[in-house]
Motif scaffolding. Structure first.
Motif, mmCIF file in Angstrom:
data_model
loop_
_atom_site.group_PDB
_atom_site.id
_atom_site.type_symbol
_atom_site.label_atom_id
_atom_site.label_comp_id
_atom_site.label_asym_id
_atom_site.label_seq_id
_atom_site.Cartn_x
_atom_site.Cartn_y
_atom_site.Cartn_z
ATOM 1 N N TRP A 193 45.113 21.421 -11.379
ATOM 2 C CA TRP A 193 44.802 22.838 -11.199
ATOM 3 C C TRP A 193 45.641 23.660 -12.150
ATOM 4 C CZ3 TRP A 193 47.323 19.812 -7.576
ATOM 5 C CH2 TRP A 193 48.677 20.094 -7.328
ATOM 6 N N LEU A 273 47.202 30.793 -2.057
ATOM 7 C CA LEU A 273 46.381 29.966 -2.937
ATOM 8 C C LEU A 273 45.644 30.764 -4.006
ATOM 9 C CD1 LEU A 273 44.928 27.384 -0.388
ATOM 10 C CD2 LEU A 273 46.547 26.932 -2.237
ATOM 11 N N PHE A 276 45.703 29.013 -7.227
ATOM 12 C CA PHE A 276 45.064 27.694 -7.307
ATOM 13 C C PHE A 276 43.680 27.873 -7.923
ATOM 14 C CE2 PHE A 276 44.568 23.328 -6.259
ATOM 15 C CZ PHE A 276 43.295 23.150 -5.760
ATOM 16 N N ALA A 279 40.519 24.114 -10.664
ATOM 17 C CA ALA A 279 40.947 22.886 -10.004
ATOM 18 C C ALA A 279 39.847 21.836 -10.014
ATOM 19 C CB ALA A 279 41.375 23.194 -8.566
#
Length: 344
Positions: A193, A273, A276, A279
């Motif tokens: 990620w 997140l 993130f 990914a």
């Protein structure tokens, strides 16, 4: 389709010896091996293609095997005369013992497009991995495993078996070597990620949406299942986390492997997140050769844990990947509680 032969002197009406006569072709039973079930693994490749073509004909389609050269990646040309859903079908056959790689499925899709066919069918004596089913999902492709092929043959009056142990293969229960470096047939799931957020990547061996037990929750405090079929690994770039899975050796009552990610509360106590992004999961073989790349959902602000996706056991014991995306604001604790883990 009748394997006709051309007379050497057609101008003189010279006869040829018939190889097959019309009454031998059609809905009759073709044994391919006499009274004993023929072993598909041991068949001549051309005979195996002919058997698959016979199967398509027994199912009510027109089917002919192609020439050995210049076939454009097509082993059998088939035509389904059924209105609306029928049409041209290109068929490839793979007499393999090992899992068919996802590249073969991608190649078939390219052949379908080049040939202008309605569907592509890949028939094998072995099976397919999660990456193949993921790629085929939503495309005009059908994957037929060895066990499914044997079942189809028998249902349509044809014969065939896989190996000497019987008509249908039964997956065996294996235990992964304790060291994790043996020759067992396993895969590596490499997670990557963007962003600098620190994550704990974990795996749950489940039946449905319930983990088998606490020992089948693999995370930083429990790096492997009791039988070693799932274990954490040291990642190798470009991966930031890695898990080893012996899919064929998972407990027979397990039908799902859930992969999750959560914020590391020690390294990033105030993070969520939102960092993130970009990914994915790289599906690798035992030698860490890339087999497929599985996309996963980006994280969202306020959420601190996320289901990346799950590998699900099909009725034929192959596994397919289903993307996740459900996020949790309560972190790893809230997520695992939903799968039956009691958090003290």
């Amino acid at each position: 389709g009748l394997r006709g032969q051309l007379s050497s002197r057609p101008d003189q009406y010279a006869s040829v010896r018939p190889d097959r006569v019309p009454e031998d072709v059609g809905n009759g039973v073709v044994t391919h091996g006499g009274d004993e079930e023929p072993d598909l693994y041991g068949m001549d490749p051309i005979a195996f293609e002919a058997l698959v073509a016979d199967l398509f004909r027994a199912m009510g389609m027109q089917a002919v095997t192609t020439q050995r050269s210049g076939d454009g990646g097509v082993d059998i040309d088939a035509l389904d005369p059924t209105p609306i859903r029928g049409g041209k079908i290109v068929v490839q056959v793979k007499r393999y013992r090992n899992t068919v790689p996802p590249t073969a499925v991608r190649d078939l899709y390219g052949t379908v497009q080049d040939a202008g066919a309605n569907k592509g069918v890949l028939v094998t004596t072995s099976g397919f991995g999660p990456g193949s089913y993921t790629f085929a999902n939503g495309k005009p492709l059908e994957l037929v495993t060895g066990s499914e092929l044997v079942d189809l043959l028998h249902r349509h009056g044809l014969r065939g078996r896989l190996g000497s142990g019987g008509e249908r293969p039964v997956p065996t229960q294996r235990t992964a070597p304790d060291g994790g470096t043996g020759t067992d047939d396993h895969n590596v799931l490499g997670m990557y990620w963007s962003g600098n957020v620190a994550l704990d990547v974990c795996a749950l061996v489940c039946r449905g949406n319930r983990v088998l037990d606490d020992d089948h929750f693999v995370f930083f405090n429990n790096p492997r299942t009791p039988d070693g079929t799932v274990r954490t690994l040291v990642p190798v770039a470009p991966d930031k986390a890695a898990v080893q899975v012996s899919f064929d050796a998972l407990p027979t009552h397990a039908d799902r492997l859930v992969v999750i990610a959560a914020i590391d509360p020690v390294a990033n106590p105030a993070a969520d997140l939102s960092g993130f992004t970009d990914a994915g999961i790289r599906l690798l073989d035992a030698g860490r050769t890339p087999l497929d790349q599985l996309e996963v959902s980006d994280g969202r602000p306020g959420e601190t844990a996320l289901v990346l996706g799950s590998f699900r056991r099909r009725a034929n014991d192959d596994w397919e990947f289903v993307g996740g995306g459900k996020g949790y604001r309560g972190g790893l604790e809230e997520l695992v509680q939903e799968y039956g883990i009691e958090v003290e």
